[in-house]
Design an enzyme around this catalytic site. Structure first.
Site, PDB file in Angstrom:
ATOM      1  N   GLU A 101      -1.964  -9.009   3.895  1.00 32.80           N
ATOM      2  CA  GLU A 101      -1.987  -9.507   5.274  1.00 32.80           C
ATOM      3  C   GLU A 101      -3.394  -9.702   5.829  1.00 32.80           C
ATOM      4  O   GLU A 101      -3.573 -10.390   6.851  1.00 32.80           O
ATOM      5  CB  GLU A 101      -1.195  -8.565   6.194  1.00 32.80           C
ATOM      6  CG  GLU A 101      -1.834  -7.218   6.484  1.00 32.80           C
ATOM      7  CD  GLU A 101      -1.557  -6.154   5.428  1.00 32.80           C
ATOM      8  OE1 GLU A 101      -1.763  -4.963   5.711  1.00 32.80           O
ATOM      9  OE2 GLU A 101      -1.141  -6.521   4.310  1.00 32.80           O
ATOM     10  N   CYS A 137       0.841  -1.204   0.000  1.00 33.15           N
ATOM     11  CA  CYS A 137       0.000   0.000   0.000  1.00 33.15           C
ATOM     12  C   CYS A 137       0.878   1.257   0.000  1.00 33.15           C
ATOM     13  O   CYS A 137       1.528   1.549  -0.992  1.00 33.15           O
ATOM     14  CB  CYS A 137      -0.978  -0.026   1.178  1.00 33.15           C
ATOM     15  SG  CYS A 137      -2.367   1.113   0.965  1.00 33.15           S
ATOM     16  N   HIS A 178      -3.704  -5.135   0.362  1.00 30.97           N
ATOM     17  CA  HIS A 178      -3.182  -5.630   1.641  1.00 30.97           C
ATOM     18  C   HIS A 178      -3.192  -7.161   1.676  1.00 30.97           C
ATOM     19  O   HIS A 178      -4.233  -7.775   1.955  1.00 30.97           O
ATOM     20  CB  HIS A 178      -4.016  -5.077   2.801  1.00 30.97           C
ATOM     21  CG  HIS A 178      -3.774  -3.632   3.073  1.00 30.97           C
ATOM     22  ND1 HIS A 178      -2.814  -3.179   3.938  1.00 30.97           N
ATOM     23  CD2 HIS A 178      -4.361  -2.522   2.553  1.00 30.97           C
ATOM     24  CE1 HIS A 178      -2.821  -1.870   3.967  1.00 30.97           C
ATOM     25  NE2 HIS A 178      -3.754  -1.428   3.125  1.00 30.97           N
ATOM     26  N   VAL A 213      -0.943 -16.160  31.513  1.00 34.71           N
ATOM     27  CA  VAL A 213      -0.204 -16.927  30.516  1.00 34.71           C
ATOM     28  C   VAL A 213       1.242 -16.441  30.394  1.00 34.71           C
ATOM     29  O   VAL A 213       2.185 -17.235  30.437  1.00 34.71           O
ATOM     30  CB  VAL A 213      -0.898 -16.836  29.133  1.00 34.71           C
ATOM     31  CG1 VAL A 213      -0.088 -17.590  28.083  1.00 34.71           C
ATOM     32  CG2 VAL A 213      -2.306 -17.372  29.210  1.00 34.71           C
ATOM     33  N   ASP A 214       1.436 -15.138  30.256  1.00 33.48           N
ATOM     34  CA  ASP A 214       2.766 -14.602  29.956  1.00 33.48           C
ATOM     35  C   ASP A 214       3.762 -14.873  31.077  1.00 33.48           C
ATOM     36  O   ASP A 214       4.876 -15.357  30.836  1.00 33.48           O
ATOM     37  CB  ASP A 214       2.679 -13.100  29.678  1.00 33.48           C
ATOM     38  CG  ASP A 214       1.744 -12.767  28.525  1.00 33.48           C
ATOM     39  OD1 ASP A 214       1.534 -13.652  27.670  1.00 33.48           O
ATOM     40  OD2 ASP A 214       1.209 -11.652  28.493  1.00 33.48           O
TER      41      ASP A 214
END
Length: 506
Positions: free
Chosen positions: A169, A79, A167, A223-224
């Protein structure tokens, strides 16, 4: 050494999504500000130029010298990135008249070009731009068009540089992942970056970095921090000490249950019951930000006190993840937000930081956790705010309000698991409102509390939609809470999305 793709961030909202897609193709990548390309890094295999909220013709548009990148590395401009390649080479980029947004289909596709290998004409792409390339430099060759955009994709003759005005993605570009995969093949990427390879290299790096030094880590039950603890434990064993502080605002039985889970994983954990300290300091406080600050400072004070009981600590471990790192820097490199989970502790205690997850997205952290053999009840947990139920009790906090919310929340989450709904939403929880209403229970009128149920679907918490839970389920939850939680006579369901609302209420 780990090979990588560099994504130069020109400010697009989808820059992180480009990174996630490349990571999903088992290729490591890093997002850096548009003007911070890592010079003389032998591990760089290719470069992606992101989109931008600006027009290349704007006076304040982000611009950088690409002469040291082009021809040296394969380059893919997306883009704005594509338009900037054309603009900076003498081409012309002008307003499209009407914004080109939404679905389009590639025609006149050069299927022999390596970027479009195994992709056929007619494939759907997603456009989102107000400008378009109206004149290409002499060496630029069009390799795809759409009905409205002549230069939908180009390749520069004599150099491995491509540009696409759509795009790849985003989900709506049907062959977008394949296009990115083709670019990685052009770059010669081995595509061998997996959870297993990450664990192996990270543990080795931690061993080299830490040696026989001792590390402390604040565990939250999330979690982290849990994955961080297991990685550090794998590298340095008993030289890691974890501290889990109960501020009295955790979910029902969470302190005991999480401690037991950690012990079963062989972690060296100190559990600290500091509930009374927090309840006392929060007494009568109703302002949300003040509550957050009191809880944050109280946590630091307790952690600091416990840490000083230990000897020869040199490092502080933290569960910082990649979106935190990216958010911490503007694209001009200016620090705009601190993500140190325990505030000023590193400086206060004169400790060095170790953050083994700082290059992973949340979904990658979960995959690493599973690869480490960690239990699903830790890895698949919904996000839970650091201040805990302190920001899910609107108004002042009392022991009785904590009891009411813990009981209601426990019924809600337990039934979500029983109805196989827990893993289908991003985050769920109950909120205690500072609202009492009239009800009837038996032959008596009541004047009691209101519980709000919240559940959202999301991929990254940047945006979220309210989860359309079954009516039968909501009826069951409401009935169970009103019948079993003394002090509640009304249950409501929050159907607000983010934006304009937030996931949490405070």
């Amino acid at each position: 050494m780990q090979e990588k793709i560099i994504i130069l961030d020109f400010g697009s909202q989808t820059t992180q999504l480009i990174g996630r897609r490349i990571r999903e193709l088992n290729t490591y990548c890093e997002i850096v500000p548009y003007n911070k390309f890592p010079e003389n890094d032998p591990t760089v295999k290719g470069v992606v130029l992101s989109g931008s909220p600006y027009s290349v013709n704007d006076a304040n548009a982000f611009k950088t010298d690409l002469s040291g990148i082009r021809k040296k590395y394969p380059v893919l401009g997306i883009c704005y990135g594509a338009q900037y390649l054309a603009y900076s080479s003498g081409g012309k980029v002008e307003s499209a008249g009407s914004r080109e947004y939404g679905r389009a289909h590639l025609s006149e596709l050069d299927e022999n070009n390596p970027l479009f290998k195994n992709i056929q004409a007619g494939t759907q792409v997603w456009m989102s731009h107000g400008d378009t390339i109206t004149e290409l430099p002499e060496t630029f060759r069009i390799i795809a068009s759409t009905g409205d955009v002549k230069a939908a994709a180009f390749n520069i003759a004599g150099e491995p540089t491509w540009g696409v005005q759509f795009h790849p993605e985003v989900f709506h570009t049907e062959d977008g992942v394949k296009i990115l995969d083709n670019f990685l093949n052009i770059c010669g990427c081995a595509k061998d970056w997996t959870p297993a390879s990450f664990i192996e290299s990270t543990v080795e790096d931690l061993k080299n970095m830490l040696g026989n030094d001792k590390v402390i880590l604040a565990l939250s039950g999330g979690v982290d921090s849990s994955v961080t603890a297991v990685l550090l434990n794998k590298a340095i064993g008993k030289n890691l000490t974890c501290i889990f502080v109960d501020h009295g605002l955790l979910r029902k039985n969470e302190f005991e249950n999480v401690l037991k889970a950690y012990e079963n994983m062989g972690l060296n954990v100190i559990g600290v019951n500091a509930r009374n300290k927090f309840y006392k300091e929060l007494e009568g406080v109703t302002d949300p930000e003040t509550k957050r600050k009191i809880i944050g400072k109280g946590f630091i004070d307790v952690f600091d006190e416990e840490a000083h009981k230990l000897k020869d600590i040199k490092w502080l471990g933290q569960g910082t993840i990649y979106p935190d790192v990216i958010e911490s820097l503007s694209i001009t490199g200016t620090v705009i937000k601190s993500h140190h989970n325990v505030g000023g502790l590193p400086e206060k205690m004169n400790l060095k930081l170790v953050e083994p997850l700082r290059l992973l997205f949340k979904d990658e952290v979960r995959r690493v956790g599973y690869e480490l053999g960690m239990p699903k009840n830790l890895i698949a947990r919904h996000p839970f705010p650091g201040p805990g139920l302190g920001i899910r009790i609107l108004g002042d906090i009392t022991l009785e309000k904590v009891r009411v919310l813990q009981e209601a929340d426990d019924i809600y989450i337990t039934l979500m698991r029983e109805w196989d709904l827990y893993d289908k939403v991003w985050q769920a929880g109950a909120i205690l409102l500072p609202i009492r209403s009239v009800g009837v229970m038996g032959d008596e009128r009541t004047y009691e509390n209101t519980i709000t149920l919240r559940a959202v679907t999301s991929t990254d918490a940047m945006t979220a939609d309210w989860a359309q839970l079954p009516y039968d389920f909501l009826a069951k939850v409401s009935n169970e809470i009103i019948n079993k939680v003394k002090g509640v006579n009304r249950v409501v369901y929050d159907i607000s999305s983010k934006p304009p609302a937030t996931i949490e209420w405070e």
